[in-house]
Motif scaffolding. Structure first.
Motif, mmCIF file in Angstrom:
data_model
loop_
_atom_site.group_PDB
_atom_site.id
_atom_site.type_symbol
_atom_site.label_atom_id
_atom_site.label_comp_id
_atom_site.label_asym_id
_atom_site.label_seq_id
_atom_site.Cartn_x
_atom_site.Cartn_y
_atom_site.Cartn_z
ATOM 1 N N MET A 194 1.133 6.697 12.015
ATOM 2 C CA MET A 194 2.205 5.788 11.634
ATOM 3 C C MET A 194 1.643 4.452 11.135
ATOM 4 O O MET A 194 2.197 3.834 10.224
ATOM 5 C CB MET A 194 3.159 5.544 12.807
ATOM 6 C CG MET A 194 4.121 6.691 13.053
ATOM 7 S SD MET A 194 5.112 7.136 11.603
ATOM 8 C CE MET A 194 6.181 5.712 11.465
ATOM 9 N N LEU A 195 0.554 4.015 11.724
ATOM 10 C CA LEU A 195 -0.087 2.775 11.265
ATOM 11 C C LEU A 195 -0.529 2.906 9.801
ATOM 12 O O LEU A 195 -0.305 2.010 8.989
ATOM 13 C CB LEU A 195 -1.289 2.434 12.141
ATOM 14 C CG LEU A 195 -0.989 1.887 13.534
ATOM 15 C CD1 LEU A 195 -2.274 1.795 14.344
ATOM 16 C CD2 LEU A 195 -0.329 0.527 13.438
ATOM 17 N N ILE A 196 -1.160 4.035 9.499
ATOM 18 C CA ILE A 196 -1.610 4.269 8.117
ATOM 19 C C ILE A 196 -0.403 4.332 7.182
ATOM 20 O O ILE A 196 -0.402 3.751 6.093
ATOM 21 C CB ILE A 196 -2.447 5.559 8.024
ATOM 22 C CG1 ILE A 196 -3.694 5.457 8.914
ATOM 23 C CG2 ILE A 196 -2.853 5.835 6.574
ATOM 24 C CD1 ILE A 196 -4.432 6.762 9.085
ATOM 25 N N HIS A 197 0.645 5.028 7.643
ATOM 26 C CA HIS A 197 1.831 5.163 6.801
ATOM 27 C C HIS A 197 2.530 3.828 6.591
ATOM 28 O O HIS A 197 3.062 3.554 5.510
ATOM 29 C CB HIS A 197 2.811 6.159 7.415
ATOM 30 C CG HIS A 197 3.987 6.431 6.527
ATOM 31 N ND1 HIS A 197 5.205 5.824 6.698
ATOM 32 C CD2 HIS A 197 4.108 7.204 5.414
ATOM 33 C CE1 HIS A 197 6.028 6.226 5.750
ATOM 34 N NE2 HIS A 197 5.392 7.061 4.959
ATOM 35 N N GLN A 198 2.530 2.981 7.619
ATOM 36 C CA GLN A 198 3.150 1.664 7.464
ATOM 37 C C GLN A 198 2.380 0.799 6.473
ATOM 38 O O GLN A 198 2.977 -0.013 5.760
ATOM 39 C CB GLN A 198 3.266 0.979 8.832
ATOM 40 C CG GLN A 198 4.461 1.494 9.615
ATOM 41 C CD GLN A 198 4.250 1.493 11.115
ATOM 42 O OE1 GLN A 198 3.276 0.947 11.617
ATOM 43 N NE2 GLN A 198 5.165 2.104 11.835
ATOM 44 N N PHE A 199 1.079 0.985 6.432
ATOM 45 C CA PHE A 199 0.262 0.310 5.413
ATOM 46 C C PHE A 199 0.718 0.761 4.016
ATOM 47 O O PHE A 199 0.889 -0.058 3.110
ATOM 48 C CB PHE A 199 -1.212 0.651 5.644
ATOM 49 C CG PHE A 199 -2.117 0.285 4.504
ATOM 50 C CD1 PHE A 199 -2.584 -1.013 4.365
ATOM 51 C CD2 PHE A 199 -2.506 1.237 3.573
ATOM 52 C CE1 PHE A 199 -3.418 -1.351 3.303
ATOM 53 C CE2 PHE A 199 -3.341 0.904 2.519
ATOM 54 C CZ PHE A 199 -3.795 -0.401 2.385
ATOM 55 N N ILE A 200 0.930 2.081 3.856
ATOM 56 C CA ILE A 200 1.388 2.618 2.567
ATOM 57 C C ILE A 200 2.775 2.064 2.225
ATOM 58 O O ILE A 200 3.028 1.630 1.092
ATOM 59 C CB ILE A 200 1.417 4.160 2.609
ATOM 60 C CG1 ILE A 200 0.004 4.719 2.831
ATOM 61 C CG2 ILE A 200 2.030 4.730 1.329
ATOM 62 C CD1 ILE A 200 -0.027 6.190 3.203
ATOM 63 N N THR A 201 3.685 2.069 3.211
ATOM 64 C CA THR A 201 5.050 1.600 2.972
ATOM 65 C C THR A 201 5.080 0.105 2.692
ATOM 66 O O THR A 201 5.917 -0.374 1.916
ATOM 67 C CB THR A 201 5.951 1.931 4.183
ATOM 68 O OG1 THR A 201 5.790 3.305 4.520
ATOM 69 C CG2 THR A 201 7.409 1.677 3.872
ATOM 70 N N PHE A 202 4.167 -0.637 3.326
ATOM 71 C CA PHE A 202 4.035 -2.057 3.014
ATOM 72 C C PHE A 202 3.731 -2.217 1.514
ATOM 73 O O PHE A 202 4.325 -3.057 0.838
ATOM 74 C CB PHE A 202 2.914 -2.678 3.856
ATOM 75 C CG PHE A 202 2.710 -4.154 3.626
ATOM 76 C CD1 PHE A 202 3.341 -5.083 4.432
ATOM 77 C CD2 PHE A 202 1.887 -4.618 2.605
ATOM 78 C CE1 PHE A 202 3.161 -6.446 4.224
ATOM 79 C CE2 PHE A 202 1.697 -5.970 2.389
ATOM 80 C CZ PHE A 202 2.347 -6.890 3.203
ATOM 81 N N GLY A 203 2.823 -1.396 1.009
ATOM 82 C CA GLY A 203 2.500 -1.440 -0.414
ATOM 83 C C GLY A 203 3.693 -1.084 -1.279
ATOM 84 O O GLY A 203 3.941 -1.718 -2.317
ATOM 85 N N PHE A 204 4.469 -0.078 -0.860
ATOM 86 C CA PHE A 204 5.669 0.318 -1.597
ATOM 87 C C PHE A 204 6.651 -0.843 -1.706
ATOM 88 O O PHE A 204 7.225 -1.103 -2.769
ATOM 89 C CB PHE A 204 6.361 1.490 -0.892
ATOM 90 C CG PHE A 204 6.009 2.826 -1.452
ATOM 91 C CD1 PHE A 204 6.543 3.251 -2.649
ATOM 92 C CD2 PHE A 204 5.148 3.677 -0.782
ATOM 93 C CE1 PHE A 204 6.226 4.494 -3.174
ATOM 94 C CE2 PHE A 204 4.813 4.921 -1.294
ATOM 95 C CZ PHE A 204 5.360 5.332 -2.494
ATOM 96 N N ALA A 205 6.890 -1.523 -0.579
ATOM 97 C CA ALA A 205 7.865 -2.616 -0.568
ATOM 98 C C ALA A 205 7.353 -3.839 -1.318
ATOM 99 O O ALA A 205 8.129 -4.563 -1.952
ATOM 100 C CB ALA A 205 8.211 -2.987 0.880
ATOM 101 N N CYS A 206 6.038 -4.075 -1.237
ATOM 102 C CA CYS A 206 5.462 -5.283 -1.831
ATOM 103 C C CYS A 206 5.223 -5.162 -3.330
ATOM 104 O O CYS A 206 5.277 -6.176 -4.042
ATOM 105 C CB CYS A 206 4.131 -5.599 -1.144
ATOM 106 S SG CYS A 206 4.218 -7.057 -0.107
#
Length: 474
Positions: A314-326
């Motif tokens: 989930m930590l790795i995925h949240q990093f990816i989702t952070f990129g999606f949102a940013c």
């Protein structure tokens, strides 16, 4: 014959775009085929992975908390309802994008080295006031969406390593997430979207199986719904869950054939149901009202290798989702300072860094994992991805000439313009009254309660209090 001719022209212009994308891909392939496979995506499958991966991330961990506020039946029904509603408004956004792009390409406007964004679609179709409204809501939502991912990183890692408090972990992950400035666009999320969806799938089924294996805790109670404040707070978190299509236009623009996007979001939502419904139901069944004080489902499950694996994924995925949102925020900032058209990745990365600073700061001020989802859902998602697209569609096609020359006709399952307008009007009224009105009141009441209880800049939100050390006798 005129509408048919215009439609054919539109298809020709899209084919040219597709060919450009394929020529670029061939050039990349001739240089390094592996890089092209991992890095450069624009197919229907890439878009599906991007939508499904982006739609559900840390919210998986807060849905059991929402069920403890709503009750089992309401939780399931609202997931289905808002999932369908979200798919409908994502469809409207895709239609408006195709309409805008077809009109512009008839005027020989080139989008080479330029990423079309939602506020530009609103500007082209409805004028500058709609552009300003779309820009304000979209950017604020994406800003807080990024904040939520950062808060979730700190909240999750704490369950593996509690030697550092959550605020310190926020500092660390803020620096890690800043590296997303080096990812140029949604074309380059191909492998990340694929991996991200695998990670959330593992986590969802871990939550489901772990809760069922654990069984119900002794004296478990399922009293929800008990208070209107809690009920509407939970409902707006689910509205937030299925309102993750603030990046729809950017994902479409990354496609070789954007007109094929129409039903991708619905197909992504159907898959997401297989993750959210079983996991939220199972965890709520096992722990019941205990979840009211544990907004992160990881906090109640026993520590073992499977849980640690889920946390890390989930930590790795949240990093990816952070990129999606940013990434859309990066695009907006690049356009403001005039570097969006440059091909230099390093120059764009340096220019993007100021966007990360306020996100980092807000995550430290408001570390309220769970309640902040509902507040963002009620105040921002309700307008950004439900109300504005529905109103924009009605106003774009309000004239008979616009309907006659529309690039996209009404869908086969709702072949009447009037029926589409009725559905859009229902979405606007429902979300404004229930989502923004009741949801805004409830989520802000709950949010203020968290501030009163834990304070701003809380060092360790909802952390277990350390056991008192025994007094030493001399």
């Amino acid at each position: 014959m005129l509408p048919q001719k215009q439609a054919e022209e539109s298809i020709v212009s899209y084919n040219e775009t597709e060919n450009e994308g394929k020529e670029e891909e061939k050039e990349d392939t001739s240089i390094l085929s592996v890089k092209s496979f991992l890095w450069h995506g624009g197919s229907v499958y890439d878009a599906w992975f991007s939508c499904a991966s982006n739609q559900v991330a840390q919210v998986l961990l807060t849905l059991p908390y929402s069920f403890s506020q709503l009750g089992m039946l309401s939780g399931i029904l609202l997931q289905l309802f808002y999932g369908i509603l979200g798919s409908w408004t994502a469809y409207l956004i895709s239609v408006l994008y195709v309409e805008y792009r077809s009109r512009k390409e008839k005027e020989n406007v080139s989008f080479k080295n330029h990423v079309i964004q939602w506020f530009e679609v609103l500007d082209g179709l409805l004028g500058p006031y709609w552009k300003a409204m779309g820009l304000a809501f979209n950017c604020t939502f994406l800003l807080f969406g990024s904040v939520i991912q950062l808060i979730a990183c700190a909240s999750n890692i704490y369950y593996i390593n509690d030697r550092l408090d959550k605020r310190t972990w926020t500092y660390i992950f803020g620096a890690c997430c800043a590296t997303t400035v080096f990812i140029p666009s949604f074309h380059n999320y191909r492998i990340w979207s694929f991996l991200g969806l695998g990670m959330t799938t593992y986590t969802a089924w871990y939550l489901t199986i772990a809760a069922l294996v654990h069984g119900q805790v002794e004296g478990v109670s399922h009293t929800a719904p008990t208070k209107l404040v809690l009920y509407f707070t939970g409902a707006t978190n689910i509205l937030y869950t299925f309102g993750g299509h603030a990046v729809t236009v950017e994902i479409m623009h990354a496609m070789w054939k954007p007109q094929k996007f129409k039903y991708i979001y619905l197909l992504a939502t159907l898959y997401v149901f297989t993750l959210t419904l079983p996991s939220a139901s199972a965890v709520y069944w096992a722990f019941g009202d205990q979840l009211l004080n544990h907004s992160n489902a990881f906090s109640l499950l026993p520590k073992n290798a499977f849980r640690d694996a889920a946390v890390i994924l989930m930590l790795i995925h949240q990093f990816i989702t952070f990129g999606f949102a940013c990434t859309p925020l990066y695009f907006v900032w690049e356009k403001v300072i005039g570097v969006h058209d440059t091909k230099s990745i390093c120059l764009r990365a340096i220019a993007r860094l100021p966007v990360v600073i306020p996100i980092w700061f807000l995550a430290i001020i408001f570390p309220f994992f769970g309640p902040i989802n509902s507040a963002v859902g009620a105040l921002l998602v309700s307008f950004t991805v439900y109300i504005i697209p529905s109103l924009a569609h009605i106003l774009t096609y309000r004239k008979a000439s616009a309907r006659q020359n529309a690039a996209e006709k009404p869908p086969f399952f709702l072949p009447s313009w009037t029926a589409m307008f009725v559905v859009n009007a229902f979405v606007v009224v429902w979300v404004f009254i229930v989502g923004f009105g009741f949801g805004g009141w409830a989520s802000m009441t709950n949010f203020v309660r968290q501030v009163d209880t834990f304070g701003l800049f809380a060092k360790c939100y909802q952390c277990a209090k350390p056991a008192p050390t025994p007094a030493q006798h001399h």
